[in-house]
Write a protein that holds these residues in place. Structure first.
Motif, PDB file in Angstrom:
ATOM      1  N   GLN A   1       0.812  -1.222   0.000  1.00  0.00           N
ATOM      2  CA  GLN A   1       0.000   0.000   0.000  1.00  0.00           C
ATOM      3  C   GLN A   1       0.846   1.273   0.000  1.00  0.00           C
ATOM      4  N   LEU A   2       2.135   1.127   0.249  1.00  0.00           N
ATOM      5  CA  LEU A   2       3.013   2.300   0.185  1.00  0.00           C
ATOM      6  C   LEU A   2       3.591   2.519  -1.211  1.00  0.00           C
TER       7      LEU A   2
ATOM      8  N   LEU B   1       6.825   7.757   1.709  1.00  0.00           N
ATOM      9  CA  LEU B   1       7.526   7.718   2.987  1.00  0.00           C
ATOM     10  C   LEU B   1       6.581   8.256   4.065  1.00  0.00           C
ATOM     11  N   PRO B   2       5.994   7.362   4.880  1.00  0.00           N
ATOM     12  CA  PRO B   2       4.999   7.831   5.845  1.00  0.00           C
ATOM     13  C   PRO B   2       5.612   8.670   6.971  1.00  0.00           C
ATOM     14  N   LYS B   3       6.878   8.350   7.324  1.00  0.00           N
ATOM     15  CA  LYS B   3       7.564   9.089   8.400  1.00  0.00           C
ATOM     16  C   LYS B   3       9.022   9.211   8.013  1.00  0.00           C
TER      17      LYS B   3
ATOM     18  N   LYS C   1      13.258   4.015  -4.074  1.00  0.00           N
ATOM     19  CA  LYS C   1      13.297   5.462  -3.881  1.00  0.00           C
ATOM     20  C   LYS C   1      12.050   5.887  -3.101  1.00  0.00           C
ATOM     21  N   PHE C   2      12.072   7.103  -2.586  1.00  0.00           N
ATOM     22  CA  PHE C   2      10.959   7.524  -1.737  1.00  0.00           C
ATOM     23  C   PHE C   2      10.315   8.799  -2.257  1.00  0.00           C
ATOM     24  N   ALA C   3       8.998   8.859  -2.068  1.00  0.00           N
ATOM     25  CA  ALA C   3       8.256  10.052  -2.470  1.00  0.00           C
ATOM     26  C   ALA C   3       7.556  10.612  -1.248  1.00  0.00           C
ATOM     27  N   GLN C   4       7.378  11.902  -1.227  1.00  0.00           N
ATOM     28  CA  GLN C   4       6.643  12.517  -0.122  1.00  0.00           C
ATOM     29  C   GLN C   4       5.152  12.314  -0.361  1.00  0.00           C
TER      30      GLN C   4
END
Ligand SMILES: Nc1ncnc2c1ncn2[C@@H]1O[C@H](COP(=O)(O)OP(=O)(O)OP(=O)(O)O)[C@@H](O)[C@H]1O
Ligand SMILES: [Mg+2]
Length: 350
Positions: A26-27, A44-46, A73-76
């Motif tokens: 789900q992320l 990125l939840p936190k 990789k991470f997204a806001q």
């Protein structure tokens, strides 16, 4: 092996230990498998969870065959629930133009096996021979046959430094097929609905097409989700429908024509394939499936017939060998029919 298996593996990973109610799947904001390289973009939840999430993805996928390299990789932002697609004909979506492409032309049919891919490939090559800059996109994600027809079975997709997919080049046209993304020719593709949508739109928008006069798109047969997804997301100049002069094919092509019209894609015209056989000894034409049926249908639906292509065993044979007929036999009756169609398509689109 497909993105679905990867998503299933991620779905099984609970994030409760991190104080999150979502599972790992789900992320996922975006996921791309190109060859053995998997690119995952996660919300990125936190802050500070980057390393642990990365490790969880790697652990979850360690047993998945065909994934050799993983880049996380991470997204806001927060994960979003995907909205169901709006019903047909409802303009609740924004259509985008594919940058650099003057005319996007879909090749569709109601029934399978009527020669859509053969027509798409030869039409693209004929337009190129007329001097236009042309691309061919194999949007038949269920049964990509363009790699076979153009002799590109061993082609694999690459991504350039701008993170765009680089199409192959063959016989003077740019070519992209989902077949180039699969580890081997016989990999079955099972895409989740939203993944399918992503893959398709990515195929249009994340590709280094350059400047093209025509991008010809080979659709899967029928009036399914691929057609709808494209119709809802992409501005197309028009569609050509391919049929054979048989009642069964014509019944289905009526549905395909109605679908294109319902989603406001102009139907440029109909192409009658396997229309007749020319006896090599006498030169006499035999209308194997009957004569005049396509004309009747075209008149009833107010459609132009762009051309009639004879049945020619060379077409099938050369296709299997990866050399389309307009390349192998440019002076044949079949090739001339394709050139005629290409001229009409170019003329219709101006
Ligand atoms: N005019 C023709 N003469 C002889 N053989 C043809 C002709 N057109 C197509 N074929 C052959 O018919 C078969 C089906 O053609 P093709 O794969 O282009 O159909 P399709 O509509 O794209 O099929 P699918 O629905 O599976 O995508 C192929 O073997 C092809 O070589
Ligand atoms: Mg096909």
């Amino acid at each position: 092996m497909a993105v679905k298996d990867i998503m299933d593996a991620l779905k099984g990973v609970s994030l409760e230990d991190l104080g999150l109610k979502e599972n790992l799947a789900q992320l996922v904001k975006d996921i791309k498998l190109i060859g053995n390289d998997l690119n995952v973009l996660l919300y990125l939840p936190k802050a500070g969870l980057e390393d642990v999430l990365k490790r969880k993805v790697e652990e979850a996928l360690s047993g998945v065959p065909d994934v050799k390299r993983i880049d996380v990789k991470f997204a806001q932002g927060a994960p979003q629930q995907s909205a169901p697609p709006p019903p047909m004909g409802q303009p609740a979506f924004t259509k985008r133009n594919v940058p650099g492409i003057k005319h996007l032309v879909a090749v569709g049919s109601g029934k399978g096996g009527v020669g859509k891919s053969t027509v798409a490939a030869n039409l693209a090559l004929s337009l190129a021979k007329l001097g236009y800059k042309v691309g061919l996109l194999d949007a038949d994600i269920y049964g990509p046959s363009i790699p076979t027809i153009l002799g590109l079975k061993n082609e694999r997709a690459t991504v350039n430094e701008r993170n765009k997919i680089v199409p192959a080049e063959k016989y003077g046209i740019k070519v992209l097929s989902i077949g180039f993304m699969l580890p081997s020719e016989d990999t079955p593709i099972i895409w989740r609905g939203p993944m399918l949508m992503k893959a398709l739109t990515q195929f249009l928008f994340d590709v280094e097409w350059g400047e093209l006069d025509f991008l010809i798109m080979d659709l899967p047969p029928g009036t399914g989700d691929v057609q709808l997804t494209l119709a809802q997301n992409v501005n197309m100049s028009g569609a050509v429908v391919v049929t054979t002069p048989q009642d069964v094919a014509l019944a289905d092509v009526k549905k395909a024509t109605s679908m294109f019209r319902e989603v406001q894609i102009p139907v440029i015209g109909v192409i009658e394939n396997m229309a007749y056989f020319v006896c090599p000894d006498s030169g006499k034409k035999f209308y194997i499936f009957g004569k005049g049926k396509t004309a009747e249908f075209a008149a009833a639906y107010n459609l132009k017939i762009l051309g009639s292509i004879p049945i020619d065993p060379e077409v099938a044979q050369k296709s299997d060998e990866g050399v389309p007929v307009v390349v192998s036999h440019p002076d044949s009756e079949v090739a001339r029919a394709f050139f005629g169609i290409a001229k009409l398509v170019a003329q219709e689109l101006g």
